[in-house]
Design an enzyme around this catalytic site. Structure first.
Site, short mmCIF file in Angstrom:
data_model
loop_
_atom_site.label_atom_id
_atom_site.label_comp_id
_atom_site.label_asym_id
_atom_site.label_seq_id
_atom_site.Cartn_x
_atom_site.Cartn_y
_atom_site.Cartn_z
N HIS A 78 -1.91 78.08 25.52
CA HIS A 78 -0.54 78.55 25.29
C HIS A 78 -0.63 79.85 24.47
O HIS A 78 -0.54 79.83 23.24
CB HIS A 78 0.26 77.49 24.54
CG HIS A 78 1.71 77.81 24.40
ND1 HIS A 78 2.68 76.84 24.31
CD2 HIS A 78 2.37 78.98 24.31
CE1 HIS A 78 3.87 77.41 24.18
NE2 HIS A 78 3.69 78.72 24.17
N GLU A 97 0.66 77.85 29.54
CA GLU A 97 1.96 77.58 28.93
C GLU A 97 2.51 78.85 28.29
O GLU A 97 1.74 79.70 27.82
CB GLU A 97 1.82 76.51 27.84
CG GLU A 97 1.33 75.17 28.35
CD GLU A 97 1.25 74.13 27.24
OE1 GLU A 97 1.16 72.94 27.58
OE2 GLU A 97 1.26 74.50 26.05
N HIS A 103 1.96 66.82 23.17
CA HIS A 103 2.25 67.22 21.79
C HIS A 103 2.00 66.04 20.85
O HIS A 103 2.73 65.06 20.87
CB HIS A 103 3.67 67.75 21.58
CG HIS A 103 3.73 68.70 20.41
ND1 HIS A 103 3.54 70.07 20.53
CD2 HIS A 103 3.92 68.47 19.10
CE1 HIS A 103 3.62 70.63 19.34
NE2 HIS A 103 3.84 69.69 18.45
#
Length: 251
Positions: free
Chosen positions: A43, A73, A201
């Site tokens: 990310h 991401e 997460h």
């Protein structure tokens, strides 16, 4: 079986804290794949505080060579910067198998909420179409209690990724029931709309089995922070293998 994509952002955090090239992000990703990980996630942020654009291209090449998924991401609405060409441009260069869109602002330490479809739905539609035209599967980051999650299908997404931070907090506090129920209900709503379901997460070895036992048909989990933390003590190879064993046991 649910697939494991290892997020190697934290390797880049450690490298950038000192400068230079050690630890090597690509070498770490290769070690994760050697241990059985099914893909790699990164990310990159516009401020390049960890993963950089050159890392993205190097990791994309590694995943292509290995025939595994590369999951990129990012916030599709963040403007380009000097060292960040913008999310769509980076996807056009790297051609990830999956593009996961996340509504994170520059000042956020980490991703902490999903899209608001009432506000963002129409903005997302052309972005999703453009990424799919590149050959990317598109996943949208969503909150686990999102009653409007089915709208992700209406804007053209293929999957959603459940934000599992609240579940992880509730699990650590010893009371995950309501959070698990919210995740399961949202997953079912998404699946009823024809969407695949990913999750990520703060998932860890401690809470992953409970999550997968309660939430139906999760296709992929993206795990980074906890996995790298655990690998500091057990090593990357052993840690990735431990996650694979949990996924296999969960069926």
């Amino acid at each position: 079986m649910t697939l494991l994509s290892v997020n190697v952002n934290k390797i880049a955090v450690l490298r950038n804290s000192r400068g230079g090239s050690a630890p090597d992000v690509v070498r770490a990703a290769r070690a994760c794949l050697d241990a059985g990980a099914h893909g790699i996630t990164v990310h990159p942020r516009p401020d390049a505080r960890h993963i950089r654009s050159d890392d993205v291209l190097a990791l994309a090449a590694l995943c292509r060579d290995r025939g595994v998924e590369f999951n990129l991401e990012g916030n599709p609405f963040a403007p380009p910067r000097a060292d960040y060409p913008g999310f769509h441009a980076l996807c056009a260069q790297a051609r990830p198998a999956q593009a996961t869109l996340v509504p994170d602002a520059d000042q956020q330490l980490t991703s902490d909420h999903g899209f608001d479809f009432a506000r963002d739905g129409e903005r997302l539609r052309p972005t999703v179409a453009a990424l799919r035209a590149l050959g990317c599967r598109v996943s949208l980051f969503v909150d686990a209690d999102d009653a409007r999650v089915a709208e992700a299908a209406a804007v053209g997404a293929d999957r959603v990724e459940l934000y599992t931070g609240p579940f992880a907090e509730a699990f650590a506090a010893g009371d995950p029931g309501a959070a698990l129920a919210a995740c399961a209900a949202t997953a079912r709503r998404a699946q009823a709309a024809g969407l695949g379901v990913n999750a990520g997460h703060d998932l860890s070895q401690a809470n992953l089995a409970a999550f997968l036992g309660a939430v139906p048909r999760v296709l992929e989990v993206s795990i980074g922070h906890a996995l790298i933390d655990e690998a500091l003590y057990a090593g990357l190879d052993a840690t990735v293998r431990a996650y694979i064993a949990i996924l296999q046991s969960a069926g």
